[in-house]
Design an enzyme around this catalytic site. Structure first.
Site, PDB file in Angstrom:
ATOM      1  N   LYS A 173      -7.563 -12.513  36.207  1.00 42.62           N
ATOM      2  CA  LYS A 173      -6.649 -11.805  35.298  1.00 42.62           C
ATOM      3  C   LYS A 173      -6.904 -10.302  35.344  1.00 42.62           C
ATOM      4  CE  LYS A 173      -3.540 -10.855  32.292  1.00 42.62           C
ATOM      5  NZ  LYS A 173      -3.438 -11.348  30.920  1.00 42.62           N
ATOM      6  N   LYS A 241      -7.015  -1.851  26.965  1.00 40.69           N
ATOM      7  CA  LYS A 241      -8.172  -2.738  26.850  1.00 40.69           C
ATOM      8  C   LYS A 241      -8.448  -3.456  28.172  1.00 40.69           C
ATOM      9  CE  LYS A 241      -7.477  -6.770  25.622  1.00 40.69           C
ATOM     10  NZ  LYS A 241      -7.257  -8.109  26.235  1.00 40.69           N
TER      11      LYS A 241
END
Length: 295
Positions: A173, A241
């Site tokens: 990811k 983030k």
């Protein structure tokens, strides 16, 4: 045909709510919980069962899915008093579909195993549209037997692919977010370039998307970017983030990601300017500003 297990779904935000609703539509009994009561109410309106606490959602569930913003949120959901590890019975399948640090995913998996739980890290790609349509790309880390046990749960959400041991899903990811950020930045640059030369950008992006330059970013974001519409499908704040995860993991592995590091700075600048709530395609807005200042 065996009865489907009850699913506890923790985190009913932009992504989590449609994902949980798709499980309801597929015939699962789903108990949903979110720290924002209005989100739990919205889920109940879609046929789900509203839980007033995380513990209430998890109690007796055969599968627990967490979909929360960041590593600290996963830690809290798993380890807090009344959290998943306190409330789930031995043998429960725990699937974290948040995007978090790979080392956090490995810690969660190890602690879960100690408690007799079966833990998978299964972050997703596809944004809000993919969540609504049930066509997410799901990258799964963990034990092969646990992956196969989760197949029926993954099916209404998208296409799941096992990529390795615990933490591997989060590593893939991170790579995904690296590629997406770079792709958005280049689409933004191409759009500004085309506009500066008076090109019909609708036609220009369409023909580009039909060739080697084509991408899901162009397909899903191109039209909105042309019109400077940055309603959030995936927020700048979250991608900031994620790029922090990418750059930290790259440093840990000793591998260079120079383009990614540059785009991470652009995303961070947008967040610092108060634009963390915009879609990540708002990288174009920063580029517009730079171009204006150079004139």
């Amino acid at each position: 045909m065996p009865q489907s297990p009850t699913v506890a779904f923790i985190g009913l935000g932009i992504m989590g709510l449609p994902m949980a609703a798709n499980l309801v539509s597929a015939g699962f009994t789903v108990r949903g919980y979110d720290r924002a009561p209005q989100q739990t109410d919205r889920f109940a309106g879609k046929g789900g069962t509203a839980a007033s606490s995380l513990a209430e959602a998890v109690d007796g569930a055969g599968v627990v899915i967490t979909m929360v913003p960041d590593s600290p949120d996963v830690d809290e959901a798993m380890f807090a008093t009344g959290g998943v590890f306190d409330s789930a019975a031995s043998g429960t399948l725990v699937i974290d579909m948040s995007t978090i640090r790979p080392d956090t995913a490995r810690t969660v998996a190890e602690e879960g195993r100690i408690r007799g739980l079966r833990v998978l890290d299964a972050p997703v790609s596809g944004g809000e549209t993919g969540a609504v349509e049930g066509v997410l790309s799901i990258m799964v880390g963990g034990d092969s037997a646990d992956f196969h046990a989760a197949a029926d749960v993954f099916a209404p959400l998208g296409t799941a692919v096992p990529v390795g041991p615990a933490g591997a899903g989060q590593t893939v990811k991170a790579a995904n977010q690296l590629i997406v950020a770079g792709n958005i930045q280049l689409v933004a640059e191409a759009l500004v370039f085309l506009e500066a030369h008076g090109v019909d950008t609708e036609a220009g992006l369409r023909v580009l998307n039909g060739g080697l330059a084509g991408s899901t970013v162009l397909t899903r974001k191109g039209e909105a970017m042309r019109h400077r519409r940055f309603e959030p499908g995936f927020r700048i704040g979250l991608h900031d983030k994620d790029m922090g995860i990418v750059t930290a993991a790259a440093r840990e592995a000793g591998v260079p990601v120079p383009t990614g590091a540059l785009v991470a700075q652009f995303i961070g600048a947008l967040k610092a300017q108060g634009h963390g709530g915009l879609d990540h395609s708002a990288l174009l807005a920063l580029l517009d500003r730079i171009a204006t200042e150079q004139k």
